[in-house]
Design a protein around this motif. Structure first.
Motif, mmCIF file in Angstrom:
data_model
loop_
_atom_site.group_PDB
_atom_site.id
_atom_site.type_symbol
_atom_site.label_atom_id
_atom_site.label_comp_id
_atom_site.label_asym_id
_atom_site.label_seq_id
_atom_site.Cartn_x
_atom_site.Cartn_y
_atom_site.Cartn_z
ATOM 1 N N LYS A 1 0.836 -1.207 0.000
ATOM 2 C CA LYS A 1 0.000 0.000 0.000
ATOM 3 C C LYS A 1 0.867 1.253 0.000
ATOM 4 O O LYS A 1 0.571 2.228 -0.709
ATOM 5 C CB LYS A 1 -0.923 -0.012 1.226
ATOM 6 C CG LYS A 1 -1.937 1.122 1.223
ATOM 7 C CD LYS A 1 -2.903 0.988 2.395
ATOM 8 C CE LYS A 1 -3.959 2.085 2.355
ATOM 9 N NZ LYS A 1 -4.915 1.970 3.489
ATOM 10 N N GLU B 1 0.611 4.046 -2.937
ATOM 11 C CA GLU B 1 0.259 5.432 -2.600
ATOM 12 C C GLU B 1 1.319 6.424 -3.059
ATOM 13 O O GLU B 1 1.009 7.572 -3.387
ATOM 14 C CB GLU B 1 0.052 5.566 -1.093
ATOM 15 C CG GLU B 1 -1.212 4.893 -0.577
ATOM 16 C CD GLU B 1 -1.343 4.980 0.924
ATOM 17 O OE1 GLU B 1 -2.482 4.867 1.417
ATOM 18 O OE2 GLU B 1 -0.311 5.157 1.613
ATOM 19 N N LYS C 1 -4.272 6.896 -4.871
ATOM 20 C CA LYS C 1 -4.565 7.364 -3.514
ATOM 21 C C LYS C 1 -5.954 7.973 -3.543
ATOM 22 O O LYS C 1 -6.130 9.023 -4.158
ATOM 23 C CB LYS C 1 -3.519 8.370 -3.058
ATOM 24 C CG LYS C 1 -3.398 8.512 -1.558
ATOM 25 C CD LYS C 1 -2.139 9.298 -1.179
ATOM 26 C CE LYS C 1 -1.921 9.277 0.319
ATOM 27 N NZ LYS C 1 -0.697 9.989 0.701
ATOM 28 N N VAL D 1 -6.146 3.823 -2.330
ATOM 29 C CA VAL D 1 -5.764 2.606 -3.030
ATOM 30 C C VAL D 1 -6.968 1.698 -3.185
ATOM 31 O O VAL D 1 -7.672 1.399 -2.214
ATOM 32 C CB VAL D 1 -4.646 1.866 -2.258
ATOM 33 C CG1 VAL D 1 -4.295 0.548 -2.946
ATOM 34 C CG2 VAL D 1 -3.409 2.746 -2.141
#
Length: 273
Positions: A145, A149, A218, A220
């Protein structure tokens, strides 16, 4: 702790080459050298007790040759910066706290990141007597993640032989529980003879896979997060399967992915060495 110290002189200097030479180490980079203008998160497995795989992230004869023009900072557990001696060594080696806010500030400054995503749970599963190498990868998606991002391509890597470098002695369960909040494993190491030096048979090996391209998002998308996470797991599994015999593992040795919860149960059930 937040920004780190100047570190290129140490992490990318000859000291790391000496460490790798002691272990008669071999490193393989699959594919061409990544674009030095790219942005990367280097994910290394397995954690191991000693973490000597970190040496494969530096050196003059290694890193500067295989990844020219690319440098990165290590995300390290916070307790390391509370221990005199270890704190200074960590900072000189390019470490910063592995908390997400600190890592994101480093990324915003244009820095790449090294991580051992398996963390303390994977460290506690290190077992040189077992033919099963366990990685804490199932349900551990925070590093993926972070990369999505911030638009970092993920470079997976696997260290062969670290589980045999030291014999391990696990402290009693209650002591390990007291140490866990400090992110300390509660495992002691035994090296060659009366020393801390690692055993040398078989030699260490490390394989860096090809970068996994990541599309920045973003927030996600959950499906995309799972997709990239699966790509990382498959890449690590593929590296293990193709190189294990070359680096001294038996044909019947296997790699398994476990969750943090499963790792705690497995580690708790291991007998004292």
């Amino acid at each position: 702790l937040g920004k780190g110290w100047p570190f290129h002189w140490m992490l990318y200097g000859p000291l790391v080459d000496y460490v790798l030479a002691y272990h008669d180490a071999t490193v393989i980079r699959e594919g061409p050298a990544p674009n030095p203008k790219g942005r990367y998160l280097f994910a290394m497995y397995p954690h191991g007790v000693y973490g000597v795989c970190r040496a494969f992230s530096g050196g003059v004869g290694l890193w500067r040759q295989l990844f020219p023009g690319i440098s990165a900072r290590w995300g390290s557990f916070g307790a390391a910066f509370m221990l005199p001696g270890i704190r200074e060594f960590s900072l000189f080696a390019g470490c910063i706290d592995a908390s997400k806010p600190v890592l994101e500030r480093a990324i915003a400054r244009g820095e790449n990141i090294y991580l051992l995503p398996g963390g303390i749970d994977e460290m506690n599963l290190t077992d040189g007597t077992s033919k099963e190498t366990k990685l804490v990868m199932k349900d551990r998606k925070g590093f993926v993640k972070l990369s999505i991002e911030n638009g970092l391509d993920i470079v997976p890597g696997f260290c062969f032989g670290e589980k045999w470098i030291h014999k391990t002695v696990r402290l009693p369960g209650p002591i390990r529980q007291l140490l866990r909040p400090l992110r300390l494993s509660g495992t002691l190491l035994r090296g060659r003879g009366a020393s801390f030096l690692g055993f040398l048979d078989p030699p260490l090996g490390f394989v860096w896979g090809k970068p996994i391209k990541v599309k920045q998002q973003k927030p996600v998308d959950e499906q995309y997060l799972n997709e990239v996470h699966s790509q990382v797991a498959e890449a690590v599994q593929d590296i293990f399967d193709r190189y294990k015999v070359r680096f001294g593992y038996a044909e019947d040795e296997i790699l398994s992915m476990v969750s943090p919860q499963e790792a705690k149960v497995k580690a708790g059930s291991k007998k004292l060495a």
